[in-house]
Design a protein around this motif. Structure first.
Motif, PDB file in Angstrom:
ATOM      1  N   ALA A  66      17.889  30.603  17.654  1.00 47.55           N
ATOM      2  CA  ALA A  66      17.153  31.671  16.966  1.00 47.55           C
ATOM      3  C   ALA A  66      15.650  31.431  16.983  1.00 47.55           C
ATOM      4  N   ASP A  67      15.222  30.298  17.533  1.00 49.48           N
ATOM      5  CA  ASP A  67      13.805  29.941  17.577  1.00 49.48           C
ATOM      6  C   ASP A  67      13.169  30.108  16.201  1.00 49.48           C
ATOM      7  N   VAL A  68      13.787  29.496  15.196  1.00 46.25           N
ATOM      8  CA  VAL A  68      13.322  29.657  13.817  1.00 46.25           C
ATOM      9  C   VAL A  68      11.909  29.114  13.633  1.00 46.25           C
ATOM     10  N   SER A  95      22.797  33.209  10.216  1.00 44.13           N
ATOM     11  CA  SER A  95      22.084  34.196  11.031  1.00 44.13           C
ATOM     12  C   SER A  95      22.115  35.550  10.343  1.00 44.13           C
ATOM     13  N   TYR A  96      21.060  36.322  10.548  1.00 43.75           N
ATOM     14  CA  TYR A  96      21.039  37.681  10.015  1.00 43.75           C
ATOM     15  C   TYR A  96      21.871  38.586  10.908  1.00 43.75           C
ATOM     16  N   ALA A 103      24.511  38.149  14.792  1.00 39.98           N
ATOM     17  CA  ALA A 103      24.104  37.247  15.870  1.00 39.98           C
ATOM     18  C   ALA A 103      25.218  36.313  16.330  1.00 39.98           C
ATOM     19  N   GLY A 120      21.634  26.330  16.087  1.00 42.60           N
ATOM     20  CA  GLY A 120      21.238  27.645  15.594  1.00 42.60           C
ATOM     21  C   GLY A 120      19.734  27.782  15.468  1.00 42.60           C
TER      22      GLY A 120
END
Length: 126
Positions: free
Chosen positions: A111-113, A43-44, A47, A107
């Motif tokens: 994070a809804d990547v 994560s950036y 988070a 994850g």
């Protein structure tokens, strides 16, 4: 206490890291106080940084897969890399893939990547 950071390695925080292996372990950890779930640390920013962290990577099992529909049920700590390595030989690939395969299923959902095809296929949560 374990030093943790996200993908960019900043900020760094020390945390109590708990590593549950099943739902009961998660319940026990949360009964002792609040915590945040963490996967592979991609994560950036901050988070998945908190004083108490649940490292979900030991909850990495496939629970069910329907080859007729492609529907997968799995635990949050399963990596996208493992999903692809397991299902690609069977003719299945993820509909959405981020820039790295070293993220967990939980994850990716949290994070809804999205991938390069998000304009057409949406994101992980859609």
């Amino acid at each position: 206490m374990t030093p943790l950071s996200g993908w960019g390695r900043f900020p760094r925080r020390k945390a109590q890291v708990l590593m549950p292996t099943d739902d009961a372990g998660v319940a026990r950890a949360l009964a002792a106080g609040p915590a945040i779930a963490r996967g592979l640390g991609r994560s950036y920013g901050d988070a998945a940084l908190a004083p108490r962290v649940l490292d979900m990577t030991r909850m990495d099992r496939f629970l069910a897969f329907d080859p007729a529909t492609g529907v997968l049920e799995a635990e949050a700590g399963l990596s996208l890399a493992t999903i692809v390595e397991t299902l690609l030989p069977r003719g299945w690939f993820l509909g959405v893939t981020p820039g790295t395969r070293y993220v967990t299923l939980g994850g990716a959902i949290a994070a809804d990547v999205h991938g390069k095809n998000h304009h057409r296929d949406g994101s992980f949560g859609t």
